[in-house]
Every structure is written in C-alpha cells, then in structure tokens.
Design an enzyme around this catalytic site. Structure first.
Site, short mmCIF file in Angstrom:
data_model
loop_
_atom_site.label_atom_id
_atom_site.label_comp_id
_atom_site.label_asym_id
_atom_site.label_seq_id
_atom_site.Cartn_x
_atom_site.Cartn_y
_atom_site.Cartn_z
N ASP A 178 -19.64 19.35 16.75
CA ASP A 178 -19.79 20.43 15.85
C ASP A 178 -19.08 21.72 16.09
OD1 ASP A 178 -20.19 21.47 13.16
OD2 ASP A 178 -22.15 22.11 13.58
N ASN A 187 -15.51 29.40 23.37
CA ASN A 187 -14.47 29.57 22.41
C ASN A 187 -13.71 28.16 22.43
OD1 ASN A 187 -12.20 30.17 20.81
ND2 ASN A 187 -11.46 32.12 22.04
N ASP A 195 -15.39 30.92 9.66
CA ASP A 195 -15.14 32.31 9.41
C ASP A 195 -13.76 32.35 8.88
OD1 ASP A 195 -14.52 35.08 9.16
OD2 ASP A 195 -15.93 35.58 10.77
N ASP A 246 -15.73 26.27 1.79
CA ASP A 246 -15.67 26.71 0.31
C ASP A 246 -14.59 27.63 -0.03
OD1 ASP A 246 -16.87 28.70 2.00
OD2 ASP A 246 -18.36 29.52 0.71
N LYS A 291 -8.44 38.93 6.01
CA LYS A 291 -7.25 39.88 6.34
C LYS A 291 -6.03 39.20 7.20
CE LYS A 291 -9.91 44.12 6.30
NZ LYS A 291 -10.58 45.13 7.12
#
Length: 237
Positions: free
Chosen positions: A58, A111, A140, A176, A144
C-alpha cells in the site's frame, strides 16, 4: 459509514490509550535529495512471521488503518504500508502492536516512486513469493501545475512496476479527485509499454475502505477507481 465503524474490528479506541499521538506534516517534498536515493529493503524474514505469503503493498499508507484491517482479514497475505512521512510509519507500527495485528503487516518509510521496484525484487528473491497487489489510494493530488512532478505515480514508478510485477498481479488506483485518477491511469497506459491493461471485469479486490474513502463517501462525494492488471507481455524496461 463512519471511520469508527469502518475500522471497529481493530479496537483502536482501546489501542489509542496505549499509543501517543504524533504530529505529521501534511506535505513532504519527495524531490529533495534525501528521498531520491534507493532505500534499503526491509529484512523480510524478520518483519513477517511467514515471508512466503503473497505481498500487498500500500503506497502512501497514511494512518495505516486500512493496512491493519486488510492484514487482519487476510491472514494468508502479508501487507506492507509505505509512507514518506516517518511519523506515520511509526504510528502504524504502534497501532499494530496495540491492536495485536503484527504477524503479517509491516510499515516502512521510503519514497516509493524511487524504491518500490527494488523492494518488490528483493521480496521475490528472499521469499520466493510474489507481490500480487499494489494499492495507491488517495495520494496527494499536488494541484499546482509546478508541483505535479511531486505526484506519486510517475514514469519511473510505472516502469519499475512493469518490470518487477508478475503477470496477473494488479495495481489498484483510487482517489476522490477525478483529474488525478485519470492522470494516474494515463501514465500507466503511456509508460508501461503495454505491460498493464485495464481490468474491465472491475471489482474492488480489497473489500475494505481507505480512511479517506470513508470520509469522502460520508460527505456524499464520489470516489474514482481504476483497476490495472499486469499482462503477459515481457517488459523491456
């Protein structure tokens, strides 16, 4: 469904008495130098009671409730929650200990865009077992334009997954944010060289909501999902 009811099986109300809260930065820049080097893989035979089970990874595990519940309900699998934010990883480990879910779940910091390929390879070589599912749930969105290069799904990650995942393994994308979901899907189509196909017989393979999913659906908002399946094509990457 509330978050409390969704994760009730973990008995986190009782566990919370044993685990201190942590402060977590909402945004971490994955492009900084410290996150651009290959992270060492976990010692698989030490972090899992049985390292020979299929592994679910995950990516961006955040609070870790999804990972813990998935591990509890699927004792025939191992689960690895990855997050770039160390306090969340520490909390996930603490939640696991407090709720008694430890044998088949682990949390680690890296990462994933840089390190996931070598970690999958390491698990194959160490245990002989496969990574049969990678989930990327509500990452995330970095709205921008100048920050979109910080998004988790990039060409590097897609090529690593195409190279290291075995035919039939799946990647499950969820957000979402419709634009982000489409961006993730498009990158898999563009950079996998035909090594991933859309799974048109779509079913959520998890049956367990993420924390963000519970919140989003509770607000009456939509959640967008994409299932990808590793094809039989040999990867040239």
């Amino acid at each position: 469904m509330t978050e409390a009811s969704a994760f009730a099986d973990l008995n986190l109300q009782e566990a919370s008495k044993k685990v201190r809260g942590v402060r977590v930065r909402q945004h971490v820049n994955p492009l900084t130098k410290r996150f651009q080097t290959q992270a060492p893989a976990p010692a698989w035979r030490e972090v899992y009671r049985d390292a020979g089970k299929p592994l679910t990874i995950d990516v961006g595990c955040a609070g870790g409730r999804f990972d813990l519940l998935y591990a509890k309900r699927n004792p025939d699998k191992n689960v690895l929650g990855l997050d770039i934010r160390e306090p969340l990883v520490e909390r996930g480990l603490s939640w696991g200990e407090a709720s008694g879910v430890v044998d088949n779940v682990h949390f680690a910091t890296c990462n994933a865009t840089v390190s996931i390929g070598e970690w999958i390879k390491s698990y194959h070589e160490t245990s002989g077992a496969t990574v049969d599912l990678v989930t990327i749930l509500h990452p995330d969105p970095h709205f921008k334009t100048k920050h979109k290069k910080r998004r988790i799904v990039q060409a590097t990650m897609v090529r690593q997954l195409a190279r290291e995942m075995r035919p039939g393994a799946r990647v499950y994308l969820q957000s979402d944010v419709e634009e982000l979901t489409e961006d993730m899907r498009e990158k898999f189509e563009r950079f996998s060289d035909g090594c991933f196909d859309l799974d048109h017989e779509f079913e959520n393979p998890i049956g367990i909501p993420s924390e963000r999913e519970v919140q989003t659906l509770g607000e009456g908002l939509p959640v967008y999902r994409v299932m990808l399946r590793r094809t039989e094509k040999a990867c040239a990457n």
